[in-house]
Motif scaffolding. Structure first.
Motif, mmCIF file in Angstrom:
data_model
loop_
_atom_site.group_PDB
_atom_site.id
_atom_site.type_symbol
_atom_site.label_atom_id
_atom_site.label_comp_id
_atom_site.label_asym_id
_atom_site.label_seq_id
_atom_site.Cartn_x
_atom_site.Cartn_y
_atom_site.Cartn_z
ATOM 1 N N GLU A 65 1.342 -6.971 -19.870
ATOM 2 C CA GLU A 65 1.533 -8.123 -19.036
ATOM 3 C C GLU A 65 2.014 -7.773 -17.657
ATOM 4 O OE1 GLU A 65 3.819 -12.423 -19.348
ATOM 5 O OE2 GLU A 65 4.914 -10.578 -20.444
ATOM 6 N N ILE A 66 3.195 -7.010 -17.537
ATOM 7 C CA ILE A 66 3.721 -6.369 -16.157
ATOM 8 C C ILE A 66 2.546 -5.859 -15.495
ATOM 9 C CG2 ILE A 66 5.802 -5.021 -15.192
ATOM 10 C CD1 ILE A 66 6.912 -5.327 -17.856
ATOM 11 N N VAL A 67 1.845 -5.029 -16.101
ATOM 12 C CA VAL A 67 0.958 -4.258 -15.363
ATOM 13 C C VAL A 67 -0.212 -5.333 -14.542
ATOM 14 C CG1 VAL A 67 -1.002 -2.603 -15.352
ATOM 15 C CG2 VAL A 67 1.047 -2.242 -16.484
ATOM 16 N N LEU A 68 -0.598 -6.285 -15.650
ATOM 17 C CA LEU A 68 -1.739 -7.183 -15.208
ATOM 18 C C LEU A 68 -0.921 -8.097 -14.049
ATOM 19 C CD1 LEU A 68 -4.248 -8.791 -15.819
ATOM 20 C CD2 LEU A 68 -2.863 -10.302 -17.330
ATOM 21 N N MET A 69 0.176 -8.565 -14.106
ATOM 22 C CA MET A 69 0.856 -9.205 -13.034
ATOM 23 C C MET A 69 0.940 -8.610 -11.712
ATOM 24 S SD MET A 69 1.472 -12.282 -14.291
ATOM 25 C CE MET A 69 2.543 -12.888 -13.234
ATOM 26 N N GLY A 70 1.320 -7.332 -11.953
ATOM 27 C CA GLY A 70 1.502 -6.421 -10.593
ATOM 28 C C GLY A 70 0.141 -6.271 -10.013
ATOM 29 N N THR A 71 -0.794 -5.979 -10.698
ATOM 30 C CA THR A 71 -2.444 -5.831 -10.119
ATOM 31 C C THR A 71 -2.608 -6.966 -9.383
ATOM 32 O OG1 THR A 71 -2.779 -4.184 -11.900
ATOM 33 C CG2 THR A 71 -4.591 -5.025 -10.716
ATOM 34 N N GLY A 72 -2.392 -8.099 -10.174
ATOM 35 C CA GLY A 72 -3.054 -9.471 -9.525
ATOM 36 C C GLY A 72 -2.194 -9.671 -8.129
ATOM 37 N N VAL A 114 -1.304 3.245 -1.305
ATOM 38 C CA VAL A 114 0.102 3.523 -1.293
ATOM 39 C C VAL A 114 0.690 2.384 -2.168
ATOM 40 C CG1 VAL A 114 2.339 3.259 0.073
ATOM 41 C CG2 VAL A 114 0.281 4.500 1.044
ATOM 42 N N LEU A 115 0.276 1.291 -2.166
ATOM 43 C CA LEU A 115 0.992 0.091 -3.064
ATOM 44 C C LEU A 115 0.521 0.436 -4.341
ATOM 45 C CD1 LEU A 115 0.506 -2.978 -0.928
ATOM 46 C CD2 LEU A 115 2.492 -2.006 -1.343
ATOM 47 N N LEU A 116 -0.854 0.905 -4.543
ATOM 48 C CA LEU A 116 -1.491 1.221 -6.048
ATOM 49 C C LEU A 116 -0.570 2.481 -6.429
ATOM 50 C CD1 LEU A 116 -3.401 0.593 -8.076
ATOM 51 C CD2 LEU A 116 -4.988 2.151 -7.083
ATOM 52 N N VAL A 117 -0.105 3.304 -5.625
ATOM 53 C CA VAL A 117 0.651 4.600 -6.328
ATOM 54 C C VAL A 117 2.099 3.958 -6.654
ATOM 55 C CG1 VAL A 117 1.564 6.454 -5.316
ATOM 56 C CG2 VAL A 117 -0.835 6.207 -4.810
ATOM 57 N N ILE A 118 2.474 3.100 -6.002
ATOM 58 C CA ILE A 118 3.695 2.528 -6.448
ATOM 59 C C ILE A 118 3.762 1.917 -7.683
ATOM 60 C CG2 ILE A 118 5.673 0.857 -5.905
ATOM 61 C CD1 ILE A 118 5.198 1.396 -2.888
ATOM 62 N N GLN A 119 2.729 1.378 -7.910
ATOM 63 C CA GLN A 119 2.280 0.353 -9.169
ATOM 64 C C GLN A 119 2.174 1.524 -10.428
ATOM 65 O OE1 GLN A 119 2.170 -2.780 -10.238
ATOM 66 N NE2 GLN A 119 3.027 -3.104 -8.056
ATOM 67 N N VAL A 120 1.376 2.522 -10.242
ATOM 68 C CA VAL A 120 1.114 3.570 -11.075
ATOM 69 C C VAL A 120 2.492 4.585 -11.456
ATOM 70 C CG1 VAL A 120 -0.193 5.860 -11.445
ATOM 71 C CG2 VAL A 120 -1.322 4.055 -10.358
ATOM 72 N N MET A 121 3.131 4.962 -10.507
ATOM 73 C CA MET A 121 4.367 5.408 -10.716
ATOM 74 C C MET A 121 5.578 4.652 -11.470
ATOM 75 S SD MET A 121 5.113 7.299 -7.053
ATOM 76 C CE MET A 121 6.957 8.049 -7.587
ATOM 77 N N ASN A 122 5.367 3.557 -11.366
ATOM 78 C CA ASN A 122 6.471 2.290 -11.881
ATOM 79 C C ASN A 122 5.853 2.527 -13.560
ATOM 80 O OD1 ASN A 122 8.155 0.559 -12.501
ATOM 81 N ND2 ASN A 122 6.786 -1.087 -11.738
ATOM 82 N N ALA A 123 4.686 2.281 -13.791
ATOM 83 C CA ALA A 123 4.044 2.292 -14.929
ATOM 84 C C ALA A 123 4.493 3.883 -15.737
ATOM 85 C CB ALA A 123 2.652 2.156 -15.176
ATOM 86 N N THR A 124 4.498 4.945 -14.947
ATOM 87 C CA THR A 124 4.522 6.261 -15.510
ATOM 88 C C THR A 124 5.949 6.242 -15.878
ATOM 89 O OG1 THR A 124 2.522 6.985 -14.161
ATOM 90 C CG2 THR A 124 4.349 8.592 -14.993
ATOM 91 N N LEU A 125 6.995 5.944 -15.156
ATOM 92 C CA LEU A 125 8.242 6.156 -15.256
ATOM 93 C C LEU A 125 8.778 5.368 -16.660
ATOM 94 C CD1 LEU A 125 9.587 6.068 -11.858
ATOM 95 C CD2 LEU A 125 9.619 8.161 -13.305
ATOM 96 N N PHE A 126 8.258 4.108 -16.746
ATOM 97 C CA PHE A 126 8.355 3.258 -17.977
ATOM 98 C C PHE A 126 7.843 3.978 -19.069
ATOM 99 C CE2 PHE A 126 6.498 0.413 -21.137
ATOM 100 C CZ PHE A 126 7.664 -0.382 -21.505
ATOM 101 N N ILE A 137 10.006 -4.585 -13.786
ATOM 102 C CA ILE A 137 10.007 -5.964 -13.215
ATOM 103 C C ILE A 137 10.825 -5.934 -11.801
ATOM 104 C CG2 ILE A 137 10.861 -8.357 -13.495
ATOM 105 C CD1 ILE A 137 10.206 -8.100 -16.458
ATOM 106 N N LEU A 138 11.749 -5.101 -12.040
ATOM 107 C CA LEU A 138 12.767 -5.007 -10.789
ATOM 108 C C LEU A 138 11.901 -4.184 -9.541
ATOM 109 C CD1 LEU A 138 15.405 -5.382 -9.449
ATOM 110 C CD2 LEU A 138 16.163 -3.232 -10.389
#
Length: 293
Positions: A65-72, A114-126, A137-138
């Protein structure tokens, strides 16, 4: 997209990218809305879970859900990034005619990457359990808040410069640029309202998360149902409004009405600058030939 094919070249690519981003944004948001909330999580408001936690088997759906919202959100913000990149390219041509210009589509892809990399890093750290879903979410809230502030500043600056260029070229070539100026003004107003609202929402959201987490060590009860409802309604209605307004503005033909009620596009005997998709040809590729100095 079909009407843009007749122009060919770079304009077709840009218009296709623009409407494709709108399609992707709408599709991702639709998927989120049609799936019942209980599928994602048994909790209505944000609830912190760690990846691969056996005590919380729903962690994977909450992650999706978080990934879906972030991608949107990434697709939505990319629409304005695309516009700003091409505005910057055209303005550079007129304000710095001798300067070397990079390809705007390449610049756009770099920024989106760059924005996509931030999303990927965020998911990876989780997934590596560096932080819980509340951390994801933060990070998304802080990123969107910063991007919103940058977009407000850039839209305001570029809009003013673009109107100056259009009016100057219109006077030199004795053609009316009022339609293009009105369109840019509308994009500026609607864009700034959206990004100001989004920056305000995401900043308040992130601040509440940090403060509550600092006091209680969790965000499980940081938001009441009423507060969460207000956040969701403001967030998604603002998105729906900006997408609808953008499509309306870009497809509309702004005209002037004289005292007798007759609708005209020109004034003082000036010609009308031809209209094209996506805020006129000035916005997307090069200034139209009727505006060339």
């Amino acid at each position: 997209m079909s009407s843009s094919r007749s122009h060919g070249g770079a304009e077709t690519t840009v218009v296709t990218a623009f409407y494709s981003l709108i399609l992707f944004t709408a599709s991702l948001r639709t998927v989120w809305f049609v799936i019942p909330g209980t599928v994602w999580s048994p909790y209505y408001t944000p609830h912190a879970v760690m990846a691969f936690d056996p005590d919380h088997p729903y962690w994977l759906m909450e992650f999706f859900e978080i990934v879906l919202m972030g991608t949107g959100s990434l697709c939505l913000f990319s629409i304005f990034v695309l516009i700003l990149v091409y505005w910057a390219d055209i303005l550079k041509k007129y304000f710095y005619p001798g300067a070397r210009r990079s390809k705007p589509m390449v610049t756009f892809l770099v920024l989106v990457t760059v924005l996509l990399v931030i999303q990927v890093m965020n998911a990876t750290l989780f997934l590596f359990r560096y932080y819980s879903s509340e951390g994801m979410i933060l990070v998304n809230s802080i990123t969107l808040s910063l991007v919103s502030v940058v977009c407000v500043c850039e839209i305001t600056i570029f809009s003013h410069r673009f109107r100056t260029v259009l009016k100057t070229l219109g006077d030199i070539n004795q053609v009316s640029t009022e339609s293009q100026v009105k369109r840019i003004v509308w994009i500026t107003v609607t864009g700034n309202l959206f990004f100001f609202t989004r920056a305000f929402l995401e900043t308040i959201f992130a601040t509440l998360l940090v403060v509550y987490w600092h006091k209680h060590g969790t965000v499980d009860e940081a938001f009441s149902h009423k507060v969460w409802d207000a956040y969701i309604l403001l967030k998604h209605w603002s998105e729906l409004s900006i997408l609808g307004l953008m499509l309306y503005i870009l497809q509309s033909r702004f005209t002037n009405v004289d005292e007798g009620g007759a609708s005209t596009n020109g004034s003082n005997g000036y010609q009308t600058v031809p209209e094209t998709d996506l805020c006129d040809a000035d916005l997307m590729d090069e200034a139209p030939s009727t505006l060339s100095v």
